[in-house]
Design a protein around this motif. Structure first.
Motif, PDB file in Angstrom:
ATOM      1  N   HIS A  53       0.878  -1.235  -0.011  1.00 44.48           N
ATOM      2  CA  HIS A  53       0.024   0.051  -0.001  1.00 44.48           C
ATOM      3  C   HIS A  53       0.918   1.283  -0.068  1.00 44.48           C
ATOM      4  O   HIS A  53       2.127   1.143   0.267  1.00 44.48           O
ATOM      5  CB  HIS A  53      -0.974   0.073   1.245  1.00 44.48           C
ATOM      6  CG  HIS A  53      -0.001   0.093   2.541  1.00 44.48           C
ATOM      7  ND1 HIS A  53       0.358  -1.045   2.939  1.00 44.48           N
ATOM      8  CD2 HIS A  53       0.098   0.974   3.359  1.00 44.48           C
ATOM      9  CE1 HIS A  53       1.116  -0.639   4.238  1.00 44.48           C
ATOM     10  NE2 HIS A  53       0.880   0.420   4.200  1.00 44.48           N
ATOM     11  N   PRO A  95      -4.185   4.391  -2.654  1.00 45.06           N
ATOM     12  CA  PRO A  95      -3.822   3.719  -1.133  1.00 45.06           C
ATOM     13  C   PRO A  95      -3.455   2.444  -1.730  1.00 45.06           C
ATOM     14  O   PRO A  95      -2.490   1.908  -0.629  1.00 45.06           O
ATOM     15  CB  PRO A  95      -5.090   3.695  -0.580  1.00 45.06           C
ATOM     16  CG  PRO A  95      -5.825   4.904  -1.210  1.00 45.06           C
ATOM     17  CD  PRO A  95      -5.403   5.279  -2.646  1.00 45.06           C
ATOM     18  N   ALA A 135      -0.491   7.489   3.696  1.00 45.03           N
ATOM     19  CA  ALA A 135      -0.647   8.905   3.491  1.00 45.03           C
ATOM     20  C   ALA A 135       0.666   9.502   4.215  1.00 45.03           C
ATOM     21  O   ALA A 135       1.193   8.861   5.135  1.00 45.03           O
ATOM     22  CB  ALA A 135      -1.755   9.465   4.230  1.00 45.03           C
TER      23      ALA A 135
END
Length: 322
Positions: A196, A205, A199
């Protein structure tokens, strides 16, 4: 740590080479393999009595002599060697260990495995040729213990560091598939494949990525010797990451390389884009880095007090560092 030798400077390429010598053939094999390479030979007083000429030849060749076995005849070993013997192979029992300390001898552990900067490593005579060739290729310099920079005995803090490494770092590496790229003496990078893009990376994502992790004690040790040398080692280690991206199947799909770190200044100089973390995550990572410094006994904080995320797209990273 029982007064035992622990190691030396974590940023130095020297490794203390300990060679246990059990009998006369092993002594002569060691002297042949070590021609021109001084080391610390672990020799028993019984062997000094059996082959005094060989033991004396070892001392004259520049080797440091340490003891092994029963230390009762310490003076015999010193007389044959013509040098003071201050270190001894660590015994198996606590009473025997106390006996060594009572004689003013420092116990020597018998650590095996790959070299580390400033470490003590034990190599049997039969393995010396192959081991020395491998060590030199990785940038290490084998030396006797007496020549190991900043050699010291262990402290209770070292037990804390060992516990932290085993319980936290080693477990994290196993659980997250961290790939260790620190075999070379000045290599400082590890990399973990992720499925993934956390952030604040500006990627979908579900994008596979590669997360960088530093070998913290080595970075600190290199920086203590030379800030410029540490930066150059940092950049060379990015080339190791690029090679891993090419060669390791688990990194084949990674679309970006990133790190969350206090050492983001060198990454910015190396072409990475810096991203601010959300305040809560920044405080959490900052706490983790403070705990890391405490575990490794690092009193000097990095010049950057706030962690940031540094990242670079895969193709740009490969263009720069392949």
């Amino acid at each position: 740590m029982g007064g035992a030798w622990h190691g030396g400077h974590p940023g130095a390429p020297q490794v203390a080479l300990l060679v246990p010598v059990a009998d006369v053939p092993a002594l002569h094999a060691a002297l042949t393999a070590l021609e021109g390479v001084p080391a610390t030979l672990l020799i028993s007083p019984a062997l000094a009595r059996l082959d005094p000429q060989g033991v004396r030849a070892a001392a004259l060749a520049g080797h440091e002599l340490a003891g092994a076995g029963d230390p009762t005849d310490l003076t015999l070993l010193e007389a044959v060697a013509g040098q003071a013997v201050t270190s001894w192979a660590a015994p198996d029992s606590v009473p025997a260990l106390r006996g060594l300390l009572a004689r003013g001898l420092r116990p020597l552990p018998a650590p095996e495995g790959r070299p580390e900067p400033g470490a003590l490593r034990s190599v049997p005579p039969a393995d010396l040729n192959a081991t020395l060739t491998a060590w030199r290729a990785l940038g290490y310099r084998p030396v006797p213990l007496r020549d190991l920079p900043d050699a010291r005995t262990g402290t209770p803090r070292d037990l804390l560091t060992l516990a932290y490494t085993r319980v936290v770092e080693d477990r994290f590496a196993r659980d997250h598939g961290v790939i260790d790229l620190t075999a070379r003496a000045d290599a400082v990078m590890r990399v973990a494949p992720l499925d993934h893009a956390p952030a604040p990376l500006p990627l979908p994502p579900g994008t596979p990525t590669a997360e960088l992790h530093l070998h913290s004690p080595r970075v600190v040790g290199l920086a203590a010797r030379s800030q410029l040398g540490a930066y150059r080692a940092y950049v060379r280690s990015l080339k190791d990451v690029a090679a891993a991206l090419h060669e390791r199947p688990e990194l084949a799909s990674a679309q970006a390389v990133f790190a969350v770190t206090l050492f983001h200044g060198p990454l910015a100089q190396a072409g990475f884009t810096l991203l601010d973390l959300p305040p809560a995550r920044s405080r959490w990572y900052g706490l983790g880095f403070r705990l890391l410094r405490a575990a490794y006994g690092t009193t000097r904080a990095p010049s950057e007090g706030t962690p940031k995320m540094a990242w670079m797209p895969r193709e740009e990273f490969l263009r720069r560092y392949s």
